[in-house]
Design an enzyme around this catalytic site. Structure first.
Site, short mmCIF file in Angstrom:
data_model
loop_
_atom_site.label_atom_id
_atom_site.label_comp_id
_atom_site.label_asym_id
_atom_site.label_seq_id
_atom_site.Cartn_x
_atom_site.Cartn_y
_atom_site.Cartn_z
N GLY A 1 0.80 -1.21 0.00
CA GLY A 1 0.00 0.00 0.00
C GLY A 1 0.84 1.26 0.00
N ALA A 2 1.98 1.22 -0.67
CA ALA A 2 2.92 2.36 -0.63
C ALA A 2 2.71 3.36 -1.76
CB ALA A 2 4.35 1.84 -0.67
N ARG B 1 0.50 5.64 -1.83
CA ARG B 1 -0.01 6.92 -1.30
C ARG B 1 -0.01 6.87 0.22
NH1 ARG B 1 -4.38 4.05 -3.28
NH2 ARG B 1 -4.19 5.10 -5.27
N GLY B 2 -0.35 7.99 0.83
CA GLY B 2 -0.63 8.05 2.25
C GLY B 2 0.50 7.63 3.17
N ILE B 3 0.15 6.86 4.19
CA ILE B 3 1.11 6.47 5.22
C ILE B 3 2.22 5.60 4.64
CG2 ILE B 3 1.36 5.14 7.35
CD1 ILE B 3 -1.61 6.07 7.96
N GLY B 4 1.87 4.65 3.78
CA GLY B 4 2.87 3.78 3.19
C GLY B 4 3.91 4.56 2.39
N LYS C 1 -1.75 -1.95 -5.54
CA LYS C 1 -2.60 -2.31 -6.68
C LYS C 1 -2.70 -1.24 -7.75
CE LYS C 1 -6.44 -4.48 -6.50
NZ LYS C 1 -7.86 -4.81 -6.22
N ASP D 1 -1.52 -7.57 -5.78
CA ASP D 1 -2.74 -7.80 -5.02
C ASP D 1 -2.34 -8.69 -3.84
OD1 ASP D 1 -5.14 -8.51 -3.89
OD2 ASP D 1 -6.09 -9.15 -5.76
N TYR E 1 -14.71 -4.46 10.82
CA TYR E 1 -13.46 -3.71 10.69
C TYR E 1 -12.55 -3.96 11.88
CZ TYR E 1 -10.15 0.17 10.51
OH TYR E 1 -8.99 0.92 10.51
#
Length: 276
Positions: free
Chosen positions: A12-13, A15-18, A37, A69, A167
């Site tokens: 998940g890199a 965007r954001g925290i990653g 992805k 994925d 969640y």
């Protein structure tokens, strides 16, 4: 200790925290595998594996963009193989990718339930399993291997479950990986820890949650700086922890956190989940 020359596999890199964690490591000259992805631009969700790779290299690191994925075993196998081929091994795994749906039971379609468990629990477990041989090799070579799961401290208090059972179970599944794998891999010299924010973090994912006020959040950089402290610590002496970002920074003498606020001077920051 720095991350110079170390190879990080970050899910998940794009965007954001990653991405923030990747760019912080890149400042040391690290190699970053962007395992995510998104390969094509989405107007609702900015950032792709390729744009992330460009940002990482601009920050001083080397990047490998691999469309992955993490729910799919063959996809993770291929990503790990490409990473090892490109950089010669793996030293650090950051299980950052996550799916969220803050919905009560009647409003949680099973497709969304399966997505959260597929990404959060299966994805974390699968990536850890596939990276393990290379992390073991890194330990034998004295390269201080770490697994960092972006997941909360475990709590059995009902109020963390009642509004979004699915969640909570999915995020706690990641944390149970930390608990179990830290003990399982201790003899191998591989650290496994969790990191979680005290307050809500301004990310593209948060923007998609109705009513979220990004002006009352902190920036992802508070987590990237905290993650850096974990990943540069001694793997043999720092494992099995559930770190909270501000507590960890304070232990390292960083107590002025105003620079991390989206709007400096904000005092009514939104608390994150799972931290009492």
């Amino acid at each position: 200790m720095t991350l110079k020359g170390k190879t990080l596999f970050i899910t998940g890199a794009s965007r954001g925290i990653g991405l923030a964690i990747a760019k912080r490591a890149a400042q040391d000259g690290a190699n970053i595998v962007v395992a995510a992805k998104t390969a094509e631009t989405n107007p609702k969700l900015p950032g792709t594996i390729y744009s992330a790779a460009e940002e990482i290299e601009a920050a001083g690191g080397k990047a490998l963009a691999v469309q992955t994925d993490i729910r799919d075993e063959a996809s993770v196998d291929a990503a790990v193989a490409k990473a090892v081929e490109a950089f010669g091994g793996l030293d650090i795994l950051v299980n950052n990718a996550s799916a969220i749906s803050l919905t009560p039971t009647p409003d949680t379609p099973m497709k969304r339930f399966d997505l959260m468990f597929g990404v959060n629990v299966r994805g974390t477990y699968l990536c850890t399993q596939k990276c393990l041989p290379h992390l073991t090799a890194a330990a034998k070579a004295g390269r201080n291997p770490h697994v960092l799961n972006m997941s909360p401290p475990l709590s059995m208090k009902p109020h963390w479950f009642k509004s979004h059972v699915a969640y909570t179970m999915a995020k706690y599944g990641m944390s149970e990986c930390t608990l179990g794998h830290a003990a399982e891999f201790k003899a191998l010299g591989i650290a496994v820890n969790s990191l979680w924010p005290r307050t809500a973090i301004a990310t593209a994912a948060l923007q998609m949650i109705p009513g979220a006020d990004l002006n009352r959040c902190r920036k992802p950089e508070i987590l990237s700086d905290a993650a850096y402290l974990v990943l540069t610590s001694d793997a043999k002496g720092t494992t099995g922890n559930f770190f909270i970002d501000d507590e960890l920074l304070a232990k390292h003498g960083i107590t002025d956190l105003d620079r991390y606020a989206v709007v400096p001077g904000t005092t009514d920051l939104i608390p994150d989940f799972f931290v009492d």
